[in-house]
Design a protein around this motif. Structure first.
Motif, PDB file in Angstrom:
ATOM      1  N   ASN A 129       0.823  -1.213   0.000  1.00 42.61           N
ATOM      2  CA  ASN A 129       0.000   0.000   0.000  1.00 42.61           C
ATOM      3  C   ASN A 129       0.858   1.264   0.000  1.00 42.61           C
ATOM      4  O   ASN A 129       0.538   2.245  -0.677  1.00 42.61           O
ATOM      5  CB  ASN A 129      -0.934   0.007   1.207  1.00 42.61           C
ATOM      6  N   ASN A 154       3.681   5.453  -5.886  1.00 43.17           N
ATOM      7  CA  ASN A 154       3.572   5.369  -7.346  1.00 43.17           C
ATOM      8  C   ASN A 154       2.477   6.292  -7.868  1.00 43.17           C
ATOM      9  O   ASN A 154       2.653   6.992  -8.877  1.00 43.17           O
ATOM     10  CB  ASN A 154       3.278   3.931  -7.768  1.00 43.17           C
ATOM     11  N   GLN A 155       1.338   6.288  -7.200  1.00 39.97           N
ATOM     12  CA  GLN A 155       0.232   7.140  -7.634  1.00 39.97           C
ATOM     13  C   GLN A 155       0.569   8.618  -7.475  1.00 39.97           C
ATOM     14  O   GLN A 155       0.201   9.443  -8.319  1.00 39.97           O
ATOM     15  CB  GLN A 155      -1.036   6.794  -6.856  1.00 39.97           C
ATOM     16  N   THR A 179       0.671   1.014 -12.040  1.00 44.38           N
ATOM     17  CA  THR A 179      -0.061   1.929 -11.175  1.00 44.38           C
ATOM     18  C   THR A 179      -1.040   2.697 -12.046  1.00 44.38           C
ATOM     19  O   THR A 179      -0.846   2.814 -13.266  1.00 44.38           O
ATOM     20  CB  THR A 179       0.880   2.905 -10.443  1.00 44.38           C
ATOM     21  N   GLU A 183       2.303   1.674  -3.477  1.00 46.96           N
ATOM     22  CA  GLU A 183       1.275   2.094  -4.432  1.00 46.96           C
ATOM     23  C   GLU A 183       0.917   3.564  -4.230  1.00 46.96           C
ATOM     24  O   GLU A 183       0.690   4.295  -5.210  1.00 46.96           O
ATOM     25  CB  GLU A 183       0.033   1.214  -4.287  1.00 46.96           C
TER      26      GLU A 183
END
Length: 379
Positions: free
Chosen positions: A35, A41-42, A331, A38
């Motif tokens: 998490n 990455n986002q 992503t 991610e």
């Protein structure tokens, strides 16, 4: 009495079982790791999307992630009536149990707004950082994303600025770059600047251009870590450049040459030129990637060395971001009604995003993670 003993023994065993449960937290740590990555990455993709639309970037620091799981078992002992005149109901003994289980998670996050962080994000990347990245990633890919350009001093003293900006090229640049070195470098500054930059970078990479950390004399501890320097590594130079790199370049990687050097080389028919490197800032890197997202026709000259070529695979786009929801995504996010996805197969784009994340993390100071906000409630 036997019945009472039986109930007490049963209750004791149930309580022992409840106390003997060991929390299996490994899966939750894995989930937390996935998490957190991610989220990063986002955030990186989001800021590239913003840069493509000339919007300001925003970075969030996750200072702390907490989680826990609780389980409890409550067992009630029965009420036993003793004595004469018992009813039928008094002979029914009930044990009341209650089992509760809960999972909790929390995080602390704050915007990275400090002056220190903003200065770091707007400051040119150091050669030390270049050397650290070159040690773990293809050197040509690192140099292309971190270099903002070259300042070339020609033998007559004239200075030419070659910018790593694809928008500065025209439709006839291919023909102009095909000329010999003398004609190419003596073009006006703004004429085909990007193509000339890409050609010079290709020549330098072909000669083994790299970067390395320089150890302090006597293994002394240097504040801030060992400095970096640009150097030439003959062992990774192209076959057509091997002897040239060894013969003409004095600052060979691993040598005892000083950290600050004049990067001079004999450049074909031009003669002896001096090349100064202009580095990008972390925000400049994000803006550079945003340019490729904004205009799908942004020219990319491609890589010269094989390790960097292997990163592209079958897709030769520099930045691979699609809007296809059926594609497996490394992503993805939705911003202003549009879907953005980095395909899971695009290892090159994932590497570029990783470089942005490294630059972001290097810009964070410990005090940036503990920023507190005061909330005032007005009637």
């Amino acid at each position: 009495m036997k019945l009472i003993k039986f109930f007490l023994s049963a209750c004791f065993l149930i309580l022992l079982h409840g106390c003997g449960v060991v929390d299996q937290y490994g899966g939750r740590i894995l989930d937390g790791n996935l998490n957190a990555q991610e989220a990063l990455n986002q955030e990186t993709l989001l800021n590239i999307v913003r840069a493509s639309q000339f919007q300001s970037a925003n970075f969030m620091a996750v200072a702390k992630v907490t989680g826990g799981q609780t389980q409890s078992l409550a067992t009630g002992l029965p009420t036993i009536s003793i004595g004469p005149q018992q009813t039928a109901a008094d002979g029914v003994y009930k044990i009341t149990n209650s089992v509760t289980s809960g999972v909790s998670a929390g995080y602390e996050s704050n915007p990275l707004l400090s002056t220190t962080f903003q200065n770091a994000m707007l400051s040119p990347v150091s050669v030390r950082t270049v050397a650290q990245l070159v040690a773990v990633k293809p050197r040509e890919a690192v140099l292309l994303i971190l270099l903002d350009g070259f300042t070339v001093t020609l033998p007559n003293g004239r200075r030419v600025l070659l910018k790593n900006d694809p928008s500065m090229d025209g439709i006839d640049c291919a023909a102009k770059i095909a000329r010999d070195d003398l004609s190419r470098l003596y073009l006006p500054n703004a004429d085909c600047s990007y193509s000339r930059f890409a050609k010079l970078l290709q020549d330098l990479v072909g000669n083994g251009l790299s970067a390395e950390l320089v150890a302090a004399p006597g293994d002394k501890v240097v504040a801030g870590g060992a400095p970096g320097r640009f150097c030439y590594e003959p062992s990774v130079a192209g076959e057509n450049f091997q002897m040239q790199a060894t013969r003409e370049f004095k600052n060979i990687c691993g040598s005892n040459a000083p950290t600050t050097q004049k990067n001079t080389l004999e450049y074909g028919s031009v003669g002896l030129i001096k090349v100064d490197f202009i580095m990008r800032s972390p925000i400049g890197v994000v803006s550079y990637l945003g340019q490729y997202l904004r205009d799908p026709n942004t020219p990319f000259k491609g890589y010269w060395s094989q390790p960097a070529k292997n990163l592209l695979g079958k897709d030769h786009r520099y930045l691979n971001v699609v809007s296809d929801r059926t594609t497996g995504c490394y992503t993805s996010l939705t911003y202003l009604g549009r879907f953005y996805c980095v395909p899971a197969s695009s290892t090159h784009t994932a590497m570029l995003m990783d470089i942005v994340q490294v630059l972001r993390n290097l810009s964070i100071e410990p005090t940036d993670l503990n920023t507190s906000f005061t909330l005032r409630v007005a009637n």
